[in-house]
Write a protein that holds these residues in place. Structure first.
Motif, PDB file in Angstrom:
ATOM      1  N   UNK A   1       0.836  -1.267  -0.023  1.00 22.25           N
ATOM      2  CA  UNK A   1      -0.122   0.061  -0.056  1.00 22.25           C
ATOM      3  C   UNK A   1       0.893   1.202  -0.002  1.00 22.25           C
ATOM      4  N   UNK A   2       1.935   1.219   0.563  1.00 27.10           N
ATOM      5  CA  UNK A   2       2.909   2.515   0.782  1.00 27.10           C
ATOM      6  C   UNK A   2       3.487   2.599  -0.793  1.00 27.10           C
TER       7      UNK A   2
ATOM      8  N   UNK B   1       1.441   6.262  -7.362  1.00 30.30           N
ATOM      9  CA  UNK B   1       0.357   7.310  -7.824  1.00 30.30           C
ATOM     10  C   UNK B   1       0.944   8.538  -8.070  1.00 30.30           C
ATOM     11  N   UNK B   2       1.946   8.920  -7.078  1.00 33.51           N
ATOM     12  CA  UNK B   2       2.611  10.446  -7.132  1.00 33.51           C
ATOM     13  C   UNK B   2       3.660  10.319  -8.377  1.00 33.51           C
ATOM     14  N   UNK B   3       4.400   9.270  -8.774  1.00 33.08           N
ATOM     15  CA  UNK B   3       5.284   9.287  -9.746  1.00 33.08           C
ATOM     16  C   UNK B   3       4.581   9.185 -11.243  1.00 33.08           C
ATOM     17  N   UNK B   4       3.464   8.452 -11.098  1.00 36.38           N
ATOM     18  CA  UNK B   4       2.451   8.549 -12.495  1.00 36.38           C
ATOM     19  C   UNK B   4       1.957   9.955 -12.560  1.00 36.38           C
ATOM     20  N   UNK B   5       1.626  10.703 -11.464  1.00 30.99           N
ATOM     21  CA  UNK B   5       1.231  12.064 -11.771  1.00 30.99           C
ATOM     22  C   UNK B   5       2.412  12.937 -12.424  1.00 30.99           C
ATOM     23  N   UNK B   6       3.458  12.632 -12.018  1.00 31.11           N
ATOM     24  CA  UNK B   6       4.643  13.354 -12.667  1.00 31.11           C
ATOM     25  C   UNK B   6       4.796  12.869 -13.737  1.00 31.11           C
TER      26      UNK B   6
ATOM     27  N   UNK C   1       6.450   9.840 -14.618  1.00 35.11           N
ATOM     28  CA  UNK C   1       7.492   9.003 -14.699  1.00 35.11           C
ATOM     29  C   UNK C   1       7.429   7.874 -14.664  1.00 35.11           C
ATOM     30  N   UNK C   2       6.231   7.198 -14.341  1.00 32.70           N
ATOM     31  CA  UNK C   2       5.989   5.731 -14.262  1.00 32.70           C
ATOM     32  C   UNK C   2       4.504   5.658 -14.913  1.00 32.70           C
ATOM     33  N   UNK C   3       4.436   4.364 -15.695  1.00 35.69           N
ATOM     34  CA  UNK C   3       3.078   3.923 -15.642  1.00 35.69           C
ATOM     35  C   UNK C   3       2.646   2.754 -15.141  1.00 35.69           C
ATOM     36  N   UNK C   4       1.616   2.331 -14.777  1.00 36.12           N
ATOM     37  CA  UNK C   4       1.244   0.896 -14.231  1.00 36.12           C
ATOM     38  C   UNK C   4       0.216   0.412 -15.341  1.00 36.12           C
ATOM     39  N   UNK C   5       0.547  -0.845 -15.675  1.00 38.34           N
ATOM     40  CA  UNK C   5      -0.402  -1.571 -16.645  1.00 38.34           C
ATOM     41  C   UNK C   5      -0.864  -2.856 -16.126  1.00 38.34           C
TER      42      UNK C   5
END
Length: 150
Positions: free
Chosen positions: A61-62, A68-73, A75-79
């Motif tokens: 969960x952490x 989420x924060x890195x995706x907002x920036x 920098x990452x994508x989750x698929x």
């Protein structure tokens, strides 16, 4: 056996991270974010969130909050994983590459300075010994029931 080894390892890890945090401060990344990005970069794209969390040493969960924060920036994508839709895989974006190169340069320089004056052979022995200690610790570590579920 010196009784202070554990304390020294803990203190050294804290100092090591503090030095790197200070040097990475101009990039405006929190420790949690740069550690997550750097681990993903070292592990390779497409890591399941659970594996990334284990590698970093945080609860799932952490990690989700950080991702989420890195995706907002950007920098990452989750698929979703093609094998298991319940599993999310994490990928770095193209935007992350120049930032990671800066992080790597800073981390490499700090590591070089912190290990100054230690012979290569001694560093290899140290690495081997730390790997053994880590392996022993992982064997001793108890897992909570269901802790592998993310």
């Amino acid at each position: 056996m010196p009784e202070t080894i554990g304390f020294k390892l803990t203190r050294l890890a804290r100092i090591w991270r503090a030095i790197i945090d200070e040097r990475l401060a101009p990039l405006e990344l929190t420790q949690t974010r740069w550690v997550t990005l750097y681990h993903l970069w070292q592990m390779g794209d497409g890591q399941p969130q659970c594996d990334l969390a284990r590698a970093i040493g945080v609860e799932a969960p952490s990690l989700v909050r950080t991702l989420d924060q890195l995706a907002e920036q950007g920098l990452v994508e989750r698929r979703p994983s093609p094998e298991d839709r319940r599993t999310k895989q994490v990928f770095l974006t193209q935007q992350a590459t120049p930032l990671l190169e800066q992080i790597d340069t800073i981390v490499t320089q700090a590591r070089t300075e912190m290990l100054a004056g230690i012979a290569q052979q001694d560093l290899e022995v140290l690495d081997e010994l730390l790997t053994r200690v880590e392996s022993n610790a992982l064997r001793l570590q108890t897992r909570k029931p269901g802790s592998d579920d993310c």
